[in-house]
Design a protein around this motif. Structure first.
Motif, mmCIF file in Angstrom:
data_model
loop_
_atom_site.group_PDB
_atom_site.id
_atom_site.type_symbol
_atom_site.label_atom_id
_atom_site.label_comp_id
_atom_site.label_asym_id
_atom_site.label_seq_id
_atom_site.Cartn_x
_atom_site.Cartn_y
_atom_site.Cartn_z
ATOM 1 N N GLY A 3 38.895 35.869 57.225
ATOM 2 C CA GLY A 3 39.568 35.878 55.927
ATOM 3 C C GLY A 3 38.563 35.776 54.791
ATOM 4 N N GLY A 4 39.054 35.955 53.572
ATOM 5 C CA GLY A 4 38.159 35.895 52.415
ATOM 6 C C GLY A 4 38.795 36.516 51.191
ATOM 7 N N MET A 5 37.949 36.970 50.266
ATOM 8 C CA MET A 5 38.495 37.510 49.024
ATOM 9 C C MET A 5 38.014 38.950 48.815
ATOM 10 N N LEU A 6 38.947 39.800 48.434
ATOM 11 C CA LEU A 6 38.605 41.184 48.106
ATOM 12 C C LEU A 6 38.921 41.384 46.636
ATOM 13 N N GLU A 7 37.897 41.687 45.853
ATOM 14 C CA GLU A 7 38.144 41.865 44.426
ATOM 15 C C GLU A 7 38.024 43.332 44.068
ATOM 16 N N VAL A 8 39.037 43.828 43.354
ATOM 17 C CA VAL A 8 39.010 45.222 42.927
ATOM 18 C C VAL A 8 38.990 45.242 41.408
ATOM 19 N N ARG A 9 37.911 45.773 40.842
ATOM 20 C CA ARG A 9 37.765 45.758 39.387
ATOM 21 C C ARG A 9 37.620 47.185 38.882
ATOM 22 N N THR A 10 38.237 47.482 37.743
ATOM 23 C CA THR A 10 38.012 48.791 37.134
ATOM 24 C C THR A 10 37.585 48.596 35.691
ATOM 25 N N GLY A 11 36.902 49.575 35.165
ATOM 26 C CA GLY A 11 36.454 49.490 33.777
ATOM 27 C C GLY A 11 35.975 50.853 33.317
ATOM 28 N N ALA A 12 35.800 50.993 32.006
ATOM 29 C CA ALA A 12 35.303 52.263 31.463
ATOM 30 C C ALA A 12 34.071 51.972 30.637
ATOM 31 N N ARG A 13 33.066 52.836 30.795
ATOM 32 C CA ARG A 13 31.824 52.612 30.054
ATOM 33 C C ARG A 13 31.082 53.928 29.893
ATOM 34 N N ASN A 14 30.622 54.186 28.693
ATOM 35 C CA ASN A 14 29.775 55.361 28.403
ATOM 36 C C ASN A 14 30.268 56.654 29.060
ATOM 37 N N GLY A 15 31.533 56.945 28.875
ATOM 38 C CA GLY A 15 32.040 58.204 29.411
ATOM 39 C C GLY A 15 32.224 58.210 30.918
ATOM 40 N N SER A 16 32.198 57.010 31.522
ATOM 41 C CA SER A 16 32.436 56.954 32.968
ATOM 42 C C SER A 16 33.496 55.903 33.280
ATOM 43 N N VAL A 17 34.152 56.107 34.415
ATOM 44 C CA VAL A 17 35.069 55.078 34.897
ATOM 45 C C VAL A 17 34.368 54.380 36.064
ATOM 46 N N GLU A 18 34.395 53.040 36.040
ATOM 47 C CA GLU A 18 33.718 52.276 37.087
ATOM 48 C C GLU A 18 34.733 51.581 37.965
ATOM 49 N N ILE A 19 34.464 51.571 39.238
ATOM 50 C CA ILE A 19 35.312 50.812 40.164
ATOM 51 C C ILE A 19 34.386 49.944 40.995
ATOM 52 N N GLU A 20 34.743 48.677 41.097
ATOM 53 C CA GLU A 20 33.905 47.792 41.899
ATOM 54 C C GLU A 20 34.776 47.130 42.955
ATOM 55 N N VAL A 21 34.363 47.286 44.204
ATOM 56 C CA VAL A 21 35.107 46.673 45.307
ATOM 57 C C VAL A 21 34.176 45.635 45.938
ATOM 58 N N THR A 22 34.533 44.372 45.772
ATOM 59 C CA THR A 22 33.636 43.307 46.227
ATOM 60 C C THR A 22 34.321 42.452 47.281
ATOM 61 N N THR A 79 29.538 41.754 49.896
ATOM 62 C CA THR A 79 29.068 43.092 49.552
ATOM 63 C C THR A 79 29.869 43.620 48.380
ATOM 64 N N SER A 80 29.208 44.425 47.548
ATOM 65 C CA SER A 80 29.902 45.009 46.421
ATOM 66 C C SER A 80 29.563 46.488 46.344
ATOM 67 N N PHE A 81 30.588 47.323 46.380
ATOM 68 C CA PHE A 81 30.404 48.769 46.218
ATOM 69 C C PHE A 81 30.810 49.118 44.795
ATOM 70 N N ARG A 82 29.895 49.755 44.040
ATOM 71 C CA ARG A 82 30.225 50.142 42.663
ATOM 72 C C ARG A 82 30.256 51.665 42.593
ATOM 73 N N LEU A 83 31.428 52.184 42.202
ATOM 74 C CA LEU A 83 31.578 53.632 42.102
ATOM 75 C C LEU A 83 31.693 54.021 40.640
ATOM 76 N N GLU A 84 31.219 55.202 40.318
ATOM 77 C CA GLU A 84 31.278 55.651 38.934
ATOM 78 C C GLU A 84 31.694 57.115 38.927
ATOM 79 N N PHE A 85 32.717 57.446 38.112
ATOM 80 C CA PHE A 85 33.146 58.839 38.012
ATOM 81 C C PHE A 85 33.169 59.251 36.544
ATOM 82 N N PRO A 86 32.805 60.508 36.237
ATOM 83 C CA PRO A 86 32.847 60.919 34.829
ATOM 84 C C PRO A 86 34.296 61.050 34.333
ATOM 85 N N VAL A 87 34.536 60.599 33.107
ATOM 86 C CA VAL A 87 35.873 60.695 32.514
ATOM 87 C C VAL A 87 36.199 62.167 32.294
#
Ligand code: ADP
Length: 381
Positions: A291-310, A366-374
């Motif tokens: 067991g543990g914690m799964l954090e899903v974060r989204t955000g927008a920065r400099n013309g990109s959308v960021e997703i972080e799965v930690t 572990t943290s996976f950070r994904l970035e996609f262009p808007v």
């Protein structure tokens, strides 16, 4: 009397002339000094000079930024006391050399624990008559360059692996389809209560598994495909979390969402992106057996959308980190992992002109950070 005075006047005039030319020379030297100092100060390379006793004589601003050591602190101290110990050791090992020598790709940590990779050049400082005055050390920060090179190597490796995988998958697909057809025909020819049906069932199951792997391989190397649509990643993430709600709950994984409001849309395929997130979530679950914690974060920065799965799972050892996107790399037991999840995800992320970055601390998570262009808005005439 006149001739006596004339002698003194001549000397005085001569002195005044000499004094004037001396003053001009001093001015020239001063200008030359300013000029060379300006060059050293504005260089983008760290420059330090040391005397014959290895005491620091000059320390330029770039070096202050690079090593986070102010000039006032470095001046007149021994080089070994200001530079990281092993770098200073390497430099002094080359002290006797009469030529310019170099140290390539030296890894060091700064005061604030920033990791740097530097190239160092060491040159003897010589007077006009050839006497040694000390040494000049140039430190060039190549951290960014090394990172880009590593990324390029990784991308190239995965591209060629993708082509290879696609070739193999195509070749394997046909015989696999034939086996699958024949075995199903055989199943129909044998009575249902025949004990051989069990063996046939096993073969069918394994052929399905094999074709699933082949399809994943084809997905890994596939580019393009369906027409991209506008995708809201917050809803794709939420839908995918609903899909895995049950397995996450069973594994006692707590999901924490921190979605950005009004996330800009990106262009892509909902189902393929869902596949990426599904892989990330299932890997996170597998990394947290207790067991543990799964954090899903989204955000927008400099013309990109960021997703972080930690996750707060077992983490990935450093020696595995550069292999996790390779097809068939898995640390899971046979039957549990195929090693294709992340390589397929990588293909999909690239297809969406995205980037992926992994940070992991063994034992912490572990943290996976994904970035996609808007998606750019169409311009209406
Ligand atoms: P599979 O899940 O079938 O093993 P993947 O390509 O998805 O294949 O993952 C490859 C490997 O990367 C896994 O076997 C595991 O060792 C490692 N990995 C991926 N995600 C995580 C994670 N969140 N935490 C720890 N290790 C991970």
């Amino acid at each position: 009397m006149l001739s006596t005075i004339a002698g003194y006047v001549a000397i005085a005039v001569e002195n005044a002339r000499l004094y004037q030319s001396l003053e001009q020379k001093a001015l020239q030297i001063e200008r030359l000094k300013d000029f060379s100092e300006n060059i050293v100060e504005s260089l983008r390379i760290g420059v330090v000079t040391v005397d014959l006793d290895d005491c620091v004589e000059s320390w330029n601003p770039q070096l202050e930024d690079l090593l986070e050591i102010p000039r006032s602190e470095a001046l007149r101290r021994k080089l070994a006391d200001v530079l990281p110990r092993d770098l200073a050791g390497e430099i002094s090992a080359q002290a006797a050399s009469d030529h310019v020598s170099g140290i390539y790709r030296f890894h060091l940590n700064t005061r604030s624990n920033r990791h740097l990779v530097v190239n160092a050049s060491i040159a003897p400082l010589l007077a006009k008559n050839g006497a040694r005055l000390g040494r000049l050390v140039l430190l060039d920060d190549i951290t960014q360059r090394v990172r880009l090179e590593d990324q390029m190597v990784q991308t190239e490796k995965l591209t060629s692996l993708g082509l290879l995988a696609a070739g193999v998958a195509h070749e394997v697909n046909t015989p696999l389809a034939v086996i699958s057809n024949y075995i199903q025909m055989l199943a129909k020819q044998i009575p249902e209560d025949d004990p051989r049906q069990k063996t046939i069932e096993r073969i069918v199951k394994q052929t399905f598994r094999a074709s699933e792997i082949v399809n994943n391989l084809l997905n890994f190397s596939r580019t393009g495909g369906t027409e991209p649509v506008e995708v809201d990643l917050n809803s794709v993430l939420e839908e995918t979390l609903t899909l895995v709600q049950h397995p996450l709950k069973t594994a006692q994984v707590n999901v924490v969402r921190s979605y950005a409001e009004r996330l800009p849309v990106i262009l892509g395929s909902t189902t393929r992106l869902q596949q990426v997130f599904l892989n990330l979530f299932m890997n996170a679950r597998d990394a947290m057996p207790g067991g543990g914690m799964l954090e899903v974060r989204t955000g927008a920065r400099n013309g990109s959308v960021e997703i972080e799965v930690t996750d707060t799972g077992a983490g990935i050892p450093a020696e595995h980190l550069h292999r996790i996107f390779d097809p068939f790399f898995t640390t899971k037991a046979t039957g549990r992992g195929t090693g294709l999840g992340l390589s397929v995800s990588y293909g999909i992320i690239k297809e969406h002109a995205g980037k992926v970055d992994v940070r992991s601390t063994p034992g912490k998570g572990t943290s996976f950070r994904l970035e996609f262009p808007v998606a750019r808005k169409a311009v209406h005439a």
